[in-house]
Design a protein around this motif. Structure first.
Motif, PDB file in Angstrom:
ATOM      1  N   UNK A  23       0.826  -1.208   0.000  1.00 17.20           N
ATOM      2  CA  UNK A  23       0.000   0.000   0.000  1.00 17.20           C
ATOM      3  C   UNK A  23       0.862   1.260   0.000  1.00 17.20           C
ATOM      4  N   UNK A  24       1.928   1.268   0.801  1.00 14.51           N
ATOM      5  CA  UNK A  24       2.812   2.435   0.867  1.00 14.51           C
ATOM      6  C   UNK A  24       3.492   2.677  -0.473  1.00 14.51           C
ATOM      7  N   UNK A  25       3.901   1.600  -1.134  1.00  8.32           N
ATOM      8  CA  UNK A  25       4.533   1.741  -2.451  1.00  8.32           C
ATOM      9  C   UNK A  25       3.537   2.244  -3.484  1.00  8.32           C
ATOM     10  N   UNK A  26       2.302   1.778  -3.373  1.00  9.40           N
ATOM     11  CA  UNK A  26       1.245   2.224  -4.286  1.00  9.40           C
ATOM     12  C   UNK A  26       0.988   3.723  -4.127  1.00  9.40           C
ATOM     13  N   UNK A  27       0.926   4.185  -2.878  1.00 14.97           N
ATOM     14  CA  UNK A  27       0.694   5.599  -2.602  1.00 14.97           C
ATOM     15  C   UNK A  27       1.888   6.447  -3.042  1.00 14.97           C
ATOM     16  N   UNK A  28       3.097   5.924  -2.821  1.00 17.50           N
ATOM     17  CA  UNK A  28       4.310   6.633  -3.248  1.00 17.50           C
ATOM     18  C   UNK A  28       4.324   6.818  -4.762  1.00 17.50           C
ATOM     19  N   UNK A  29       3.972   5.763  -5.478  1.00 19.48           N
ATOM     20  CA  UNK A  29       3.941   5.832  -6.939  1.00 19.48           C
ATOM     21  C   UNK A  29       2.930   6.872  -7.417  1.00 19.48           C
ATOM     22  N   UNK A  30       1.766   6.891  -6.789  1.00 15.72           N
ATOM     23  CA  UNK A  30       0.721   7.840  -7.179  1.00 15.72           C
ATOM     24  C   UNK A  30       1.143   9.279  -6.878  1.00 15.72           C
ATOM     25  N   UNK A  42      11.483  10.459  -2.350  1.00 15.96           N
ATOM     26  CA  UNK A  42      10.540   9.339  -2.191  1.00 15.96           C
ATOM     27  C   UNK A  42      11.115   8.233  -1.317  1.00 15.96           C
ATOM     28  N   UNK A  43      12.451   8.046  -1.354  1.00 17.20           N
ATOM     29  CA  UNK A  43      13.069   7.014  -0.519  1.00 17.20           C
ATOM     30  C   UNK A  43      12.932   7.357   0.959  1.00 17.20           C
ATOM     31  N   UNK A  44      12.914   8.646   1.274  1.00 16.58           N
ATOM     32  CA  UNK A  44      12.732   9.064   2.664  1.00 16.58           C
ATOM     33  C   UNK A  44      11.265   9.032   3.082  1.00 16.58           C
ATOM     34  N   UNK A  45      10.375   9.274   2.116  1.00 20.36           N
ATOM     35  CA  UNK A  45       8.948   9.294   2.426  1.00 20.36           C
ATOM     36  C   UNK A  45       8.354   7.894   2.539  1.00 20.36           C
ATOM     37  N   UNK A  46       8.908   6.942   1.794  1.00 15.98           N
ATOM     38  CA  UNK A  46       8.337   5.591   1.787  1.00 15.98           C
ATOM     39  C   UNK A  46       8.273   4.973   3.186  1.00 15.98           C
ATOM     40  N   UNK A  47       9.364   5.006   3.990  1.00 13.43           N
ATOM     41  CA  UNK A  47       9.262   4.439   5.345  1.00 13.43           C
ATOM     42  C   UNK A  47       8.202   5.123   6.200  1.00 13.43           C
ATOM     43  N   UNK A  48       8.030   6.429   6.007  1.00 10.79           N
ATOM     44  CA  UNK A  48       7.007   7.155   6.768  1.00 10.79           C
ATOM     45  C   UNK A  48       5.614   6.715   6.351  1.00 10.79           C
ATOM     46  N   UNK A  49       5.443   6.418   5.065  1.00 11.04           N
ATOM     47  CA  UNK A  49       4.148   5.942   4.582  1.00 11.04           C
ATOM     48  C   UNK A  49       3.866   4.530   5.086  1.00 11.04           C
ATOM     49  N   UNK A  82       8.433  15.910   7.850  1.00 15.46           N
ATOM     50  CA  UNK A  82       8.064  16.136   6.444  1.00 15.46           C
ATOM     51  C   UNK A  82       8.245  17.592   6.045  1.00 15.46           C
ATOM     52  N   UNK A  83       7.895  18.506   6.946  1.00 15.57           N
ATOM     53  CA  UNK A  83       8.050  19.928   6.647  1.00 15.57           C
ATOM     54  C   UNK A  83       9.521  20.282   6.468  1.00 15.57           C
ATOM     55  N   UNK A  84      10.369  19.762   7.347  1.00 13.75           N
ATOM     56  CA  UNK A  84      11.806  20.040   7.260  1.00 13.75           C
ATOM     57  C   UNK A  84      12.437  19.362   6.063  1.00 13.75           C
ATOM     58  N   UNK A  85      11.776  18.330   5.558  1.00 10.46           N
ATOM     59  CA  UNK A  85      12.282  17.601   4.398  1.00 10.46           C
ATOM     60  C   UNK A  85      12.048  18.384   3.106  1.00 10.46           C
ATOM     61  N   UNK A  86      11.154  19.380   3.162  1.00 11.69           N
ATOM     62  CA  UNK A  86      10.897  20.204   1.994  1.00 11.69           C
ATOM     63  C   UNK A  86       9.608  19.882   1.263  1.00 11.69           C
ATOM     64  N   UNK A  87       8.753  19.056   1.852  1.00  6.89           N
ATOM     65  CA  UNK A  87       7.464  18.772   1.224  1.00  6.89           C
ATOM     66  C   UNK A  87       6.530  19.960   1.476  1.00  6.89           C
TER      67      UNK A  87
END
Length: 277
Positions: A23-30, A42-49, A82-87
């Motif tokens: 599910x996390x990979x699916x959301x990351x792809x979208x 995305x590599x940093x966001x995937x573990x958070x998802x 996430x905010x500090x990451x630049x999203x």
């Protein structure tokens, strides 16, 4: 009835956790498709998802108090990260329907497989909706705080740039003022003038008003305060750039600049000092 609901929720939790990475990979792809700028992180966001899908799954079978504590902790920590990451908050909030829909599909599969009643399905969906709302709330709090601090820092930097003390010769510096002078900027003018004069070992300090559109009582009082403060630390203050209109206003206000050397232009002020470049 309560025991049956608990068993249902535990099954749902296990079902979601078994598919959390998918599910996390699916959301990351979208999200990468929607926002190209997210691809680089995305590599940093995937573990958070993965963590978030896990939280959604486990929240279904948690005690309400435990669920509230876990959600608050995760939201505050991850929102800041996430905010500090630049999203952007916009891109992160666009993920909410993705979690709701994908997890909702899994709930539907289980509901069909085990023939849930309408009442049982309603209870499950209610927990999911409450979890989504609380996660969004706690996630947004630190995100907005980080962005607010960043905006304040940018504003402070801009204000500092609006008070540029420029050394032009040994012991000589100029403060060219442009625009309006409000309370906050007046305070900054005072601080920067005194600090820079001490740092640069300034003997003569020219305040140039060529770029100031209007001098009213407030501006004049603040200038007098700066001038008096400069005198106290051994600096000779001078004023340049007083236009005829500004001079008339100063006279009409009953202000007295006779003890302060004043010049029509910055060039004439510097020439008087002996600066000829």
């Amino acid at each position: 009835m309560a025991e049956q609901i608990d068993q249902t929720l535990e099954k749902l939790t296990d079902y979601i956790l078994d598919r959390r990475i998918q599910l996390a990979e699916q959301i990351t792809e979208e999200q990468n498709r929607r926002y190209s700028r997210l691809r680089s992180i995305s590599e940093n966001l995937l573990p958070l998802r993965v963590e978030l899908v896990t939280l959604y799954g486990e929240a279904l079978s948690m005690d309400p108090i435990e669920r509230a504590i876990r959600i608050e902790k995760w939201g505050l920590e991850t929102g800041k990260q996430c905010a500090e990451m630049g999203t952007t908050l916009d891109s992160m909030l666009k993920e909410v329907p993705l979690y709701r829909n994908t997890i909702g599909e899994l709930i539907k599969e289980i509901a069909i497989t085990y023939d849930y009643s309408v009442a049982k399905l309603y209870d499950v969906i209610s927990i999911l909706d409450q979890t989504v709302n609380e996660i969004v709330y706690y996630f947004c709090l630190p995100f907005v705080e980080v962005q607010t601090k960043s905006l304040q820092a940018s504003q402070e930097q801009m204000l500092e740039m609006s008070v540029p003390v420029v050394p032009v010769d040994n012991g000589v510096a100029v403060l060219p003022l442009v625009g309006t002078i409000d309370t906050h900027r007046a305070k900054l003018i005072m601080e920067e003038s005194l600090t820079k004069c001490l740092e640069l070992n300034v003997d003569q300090f020219v305040i140039d008003l060529s770029g100031v559109a209007m001098v009213d009582t407030f501006v004049a009082q603040k200038l007098f305060q700066v001038i008096d403060s400069l005198k106290l630390i051994g600096v000779v203050p001078k004023i340049s750039g007083i236009s005829p209109e500004m001079a008339q206003t100063i006279v009409q206000l009953g202000l007295d600049f006779k003890d302060v050397p004043s010049y029509a232009t910055l060039k004439s002020a510097l020439s008087e000092i002996g600066f000829k470049r």
